[in-house]
Design a protein around this motif. Structure first.
Motif, PDB file in Angstrom:
ATOM      1  N   TYR A 195       0.834  -1.203   0.000  1.00 51.71           N
ATOM      2  CA  TYR A 195       0.000   0.000   0.000  1.00 51.71           C
ATOM      3  C   TYR A 195       0.869   1.253   0.000  1.00 51.71           C
ATOM      4  CZ  TYR A 195      -3.607  -3.265   1.492  1.00 51.71           C
ATOM      5  OH  TYR A 195      -4.489  -4.321   1.569  1.00 51.71           O
ATOM      6  N   THR A 247       0.867   4.766   1.454  1.00 51.84           N
ATOM      7  CA  THR A 247       0.162   5.303   2.615  1.00 51.84           C
ATOM      8  C   THR A 247       0.518   6.756   2.871  1.00 51.84           C
ATOM      9  OG1 THR A 247       1.906   4.541   4.108  1.00 51.84           O
ATOM     10  CG2 THR A 247       0.044   3.044   3.736  1.00 51.84           C
ATOM     11  N   ALA A 293     -12.508  -1.096  -2.757  1.00 52.07           N
ATOM     12  CA  ALA A 293     -11.844   0.184  -3.015  1.00 52.07           C
ATOM     13  C   ALA A 293     -10.317   0.064  -2.927  1.00 52.07           C
ATOM     14  CB  ALA A 293     -12.341   1.241  -2.027  1.00 52.07           C
ATOM     15  N   GLY A 294      -9.818  -1.031  -2.328  1.00 51.96           N
ATOM     16  CA  GLY A 294      -8.377  -1.202  -2.153  1.00 51.96           C
ATOM     17  C   GLY A 294      -7.790  -0.188  -1.190  1.00 51.96           C
ATOM     18  N   ILE A 295      -8.532   0.121  -0.134  1.00 49.72           N
ATOM     19  CA  ILE A 295      -8.138   1.180   0.795  1.00 49.72           C
ATOM     20  C   ILE A 295      -7.931   0.616   2.201  1.00 49.72           C
ATOM     21  CG2 ILE A 295      -8.980   3.265   1.967  1.00 49.72           C
ATOM     22  CD1 ILE A 295     -10.374   4.005  -0.631  1.00 49.72           C
ATOM     23  N   GLN A 304      -7.454   2.138   6.253  1.00 50.42           N
ATOM     24  CA  GLN A 304      -7.543   3.292   7.150  1.00 50.42           C
ATOM     25  C   GLN A 304      -7.210   2.805   8.552  1.00 50.42           C
ATOM     26  OE1 GLN A 304     -11.606   4.647   6.496  1.00 50.42           O
ATOM     27  NE2 GLN A 304     -10.840   6.208   5.099  1.00 50.42           N
ATOM     28  N   THR A 342      -3.908   6.513   6.049  1.00 48.27           N
ATOM     29  CA  THR A 342      -4.786   6.079   4.967  1.00 48.27           C
ATOM     30  C   THR A 342      -3.898   5.553   3.855  1.00 48.27           C
ATOM     31  OG1 THR A 342      -4.825   8.285   4.006  1.00 48.27           O
ATOM     32  CG2 THR A 342      -6.629   7.719   5.499  1.00 48.27           C
ATOM     33  N   GLN A 380      -3.687   3.289  -0.184  1.00 49.12           N
ATOM     34  CA  GLN A 380      -4.262   2.697  -1.394  1.00 49.12           C
ATOM     35  C   GLN A 380      -3.416   1.505  -1.793  1.00 49.12           C
ATOM     36  OE1 GLN A 380      -7.051   3.870  -3.296  1.00 49.12           O
ATOM     37  NE2 GLN A 380      -6.805   1.916  -4.343  1.00 49.12           N
ATOM     38  N   ARG A 381      -4.045   0.364  -2.041  1.00 46.33           N
ATOM     39  CA  ARG A 381      -3.329  -0.824  -2.482  1.00 46.33           C
ATOM     40  C   ARG A 381      -2.663  -0.539  -3.826  1.00 46.33           C
ATOM     41  NH1 ARG A 381      -4.026  -6.436  -1.411  1.00 46.33           N
ATOM     42  NH2 ARG A 381      -5.956  -5.976  -0.335  1.00 46.33           N
TER      43      ARG A 381
END
Length: 168
Positions: A45, A47, A130-132, A134, A162, A164-165
């Motif tokens: 990810y 981040t 979403a590939g997110i 948190q 936060t 994202q993949r």
């Protein structure tokens, strides 16, 4: 045929319990969501960490076997930040989409400050579609003479993360 399927199912459950002893309890029905969590979390990810220290970017990889490694864009330090190394640690599923994790890193000595252990603890949730990721977490600093896994230190810093993949 039904006996063979029941035996195969029982064998899989027992093997899962032996390979993930802290996560799977055969007396609970949580094994499937936790196994799904492992598949959901695994990956790398991009981040962004934010807190009283400001904001910076990082890259974190969660492996399927429950380990992680994280790097940060500000590891070289700054006017009010001591240089530090990679964070390495472990994570475990607490539900079908949530984990807890603990990582350790070293802060490097400067002309004014000694080197230390940095311990990070976090709780994160993942959204597969979403590939997110948190999360919220804490950083604690320990002397190199202390045991950061057993000793107490106050929580001077909290943060949010936060991410994202990264997809191939």
């Amino acid at each position: 045929m039904k006996t063979r399927n029941a035996f195969a199912t029982l064998t899989i459950c027992v093997l899962s319990a032996l390979t993930i002893p802290d996560v799977v309890n055969l007396h609970k029905v949580e094994a499937q969501p936790i196994n799904d969590c492992r598949k959901l979390v695994t990956g790398t990810y991009l981040t962004k960490l934010s807190g009283a220290f400001g904001s910076f970017y990082g890259i974190t990889t969660y492996t399927e076997d429950g380990n992680f490694v994280a790097s940060a864009s500000n590891q070289s330090g700054g006017p009010s930040l001591q240089p530090f190394g990679l964070s390495q640690g472990t994570w475990k599923c607490t539900s079908g989409k949530e984990i807890t994790a603990t990582g350790l890193a070293f802060s490097y000595p400067t002309a004014k400050l000694p080197g230390n252990f940095i311990r990070s603890d976090l709780r994160a949730t993942f959204d597969l579609k979403a590939g997110i990721v948190q999360s919220t977490g804490t950083f604690r600093t320990f002397s190199l003479k202390a045991n950061p896994l057993n000793d107490y230190a106050p929580v001077p810093v909290t943060f949010t993360l936060t991410g994202q993949r990264i997809k191939p």
